[in-house]
Design a protein around this motif. Structure first.
Motif, PDB file in Angstrom:
ATOM      1  N   GLU A 293       0.828  -1.203   0.000  1.00 42.08           N
ATOM      2  CA  GLU A 293       0.000   0.000   0.000  1.00 42.08           C
ATOM      3  C   GLU A 293       0.863   1.254   0.000  1.00 42.08           C
ATOM      4  O   GLU A 293       1.980   1.257   0.527  1.00 42.08           O
TER       5      GLU A 293
ATOM      6  N   TRP B  52     -10.413  -2.954   0.484  1.00 43.86           N
ATOM      7  CA  TRP B  52      -9.751  -2.078   1.437  1.00 43.86           C
ATOM      8  C   TRP B  52     -10.453  -2.202   2.783  1.00 43.86           C
ATOM      9  O   TRP B  52     -11.682  -2.095   2.863  1.00 43.86           O
ATOM     10  N   TYR B  53      -9.668  -2.437   3.817  1.00 45.55           N
ATOM     11  CA  TYR B  53     -10.138  -2.490   5.194  1.00 45.55           C
ATOM     12  C   TYR B  53      -9.442  -1.392   5.989  1.00 45.55           C
ATOM     13  O   TYR B  53      -8.394  -0.884   5.588  1.00 45.55           O
ATOM     14  N   ARG B  54     -10.024  -1.044   7.128  1.00 45.08           N
ATOM     15  CA  ARG B  54      -9.366  -0.084   8.006  1.00 45.08           C
ATOM     16  C   ARG B  54      -9.572  -0.476   9.466  1.00 45.08           C
ATOM     17  O   ARG B  54     -10.540  -1.144   9.813  1.00 45.08           O
TER      18      ARG B  54
ATOM     19  N   ARG C 218     -11.509  -4.152  13.055  1.00 45.49           N
ATOM     20  CA  ARG C 218     -11.238  -3.954  11.643  1.00 45.49           C
ATOM     21  C   ARG C 218     -12.538  -4.037  10.852  1.00 45.49           C
ATOM     22  O   ARG C 218     -13.370  -4.912  11.099  1.00 45.49           O
TER      23      ARG C 218
ATOM     24  N   VAL D  31     -14.047  -1.460   4.198  1.00 46.54           N
ATOM     25  CA  VAL D  31     -14.389  -0.146   3.669  1.00 46.54           C
ATOM     26  C   VAL D  31     -15.024  -0.271   2.295  1.00 46.54           C
ATOM     27  O   VAL D  31     -16.075   0.312   2.020  1.00 46.54           O
TER      28      VAL D  31
ATOM     29  N   ASP E 146     -12.452   9.006   9.705  1.00 44.14           N
ATOM     30  CA  ASP E 146     -11.770   8.150   8.736  1.00 44.14           C
ATOM     31  C   ASP E 146     -10.344   7.814   9.151  1.00 44.14           C
ATOM     32  O   ASP E 146      -9.691   6.997   8.496  1.00 44.14           O
TER      33      ASP E 146
ATOM     34  N   TYR F 159      -5.100   1.678   6.992  1.00 42.10           N
ATOM     35  CA  TYR F 159      -5.831   1.104   5.875  1.00 42.10           C
ATOM     36  C   TYR F 159      -5.038  -0.047   5.276  1.00 42.10           C
ATOM     37  O   TYR F 159      -3.847   0.090   4.983  1.00 42.10           O
TER      38      TYR F 159
END
Length: 120
Positions: A6, A36-38, A45, A48, A89, A93
């Motif tokens: 990333e 995509w995870y965050r 977790r 997204v 946000d 990520y």
């Protein structure tokens, strides 16, 4: 050797934009669902967004209308365009590559993460 890398994270003011990139190697990229995870400190977790091999997209409700996921199979890269960023946000990520098999263990790969901080 599968690798997801990333890039594009950083510090941005509320209302600003960032574009995350994830470059994949060691897989046949076009055959994987990319996501995509965050994860924020002390929180679970969460997914997204993801984009399937057919180009279908999914977004969690909190980012709908603000984020856009896309993929370029020729470059083995998935992107997350993030606009109108909010302090909520802020998170690490992570890029994910996933393929479901019927009669064997699924393929499920993760990148190392990139930090996004939204603060004034």
């Amino acid at each position: 050797q599968v690798q997801l890398v990333e890039s594009g994270g950083g510090l941005v003011q509320p209302g600003g934009s960032l574009r995350l990139s994830c470059a994949a190697s060691g897989i046949i990229f076009s055959t994987y669902t990319m996501g995509w995870y965050r994860q924020a400190p002390g929180k679970q977790r969460e997914l997204v967004a993801h984009i399937t091999t057919s180009g279908d997209t999914y977004y969690t409700d909190s980012v709908k209308g603000r984020f856009a996921i896309s993929r370029n199979n020729a470059k083995n890269t998935v992107y997350l365009q993030m606009d109108s960023l909010k302090p909520e946000d802020t998170a690490d990520y992570y890029c994910n590559a996933r393929k479901i098999f019927v009669l064997r263990t699924n393929d499920d790969y993760w990148g190392q993460g990139t930090q996004v901080t939204v603060s004034s």
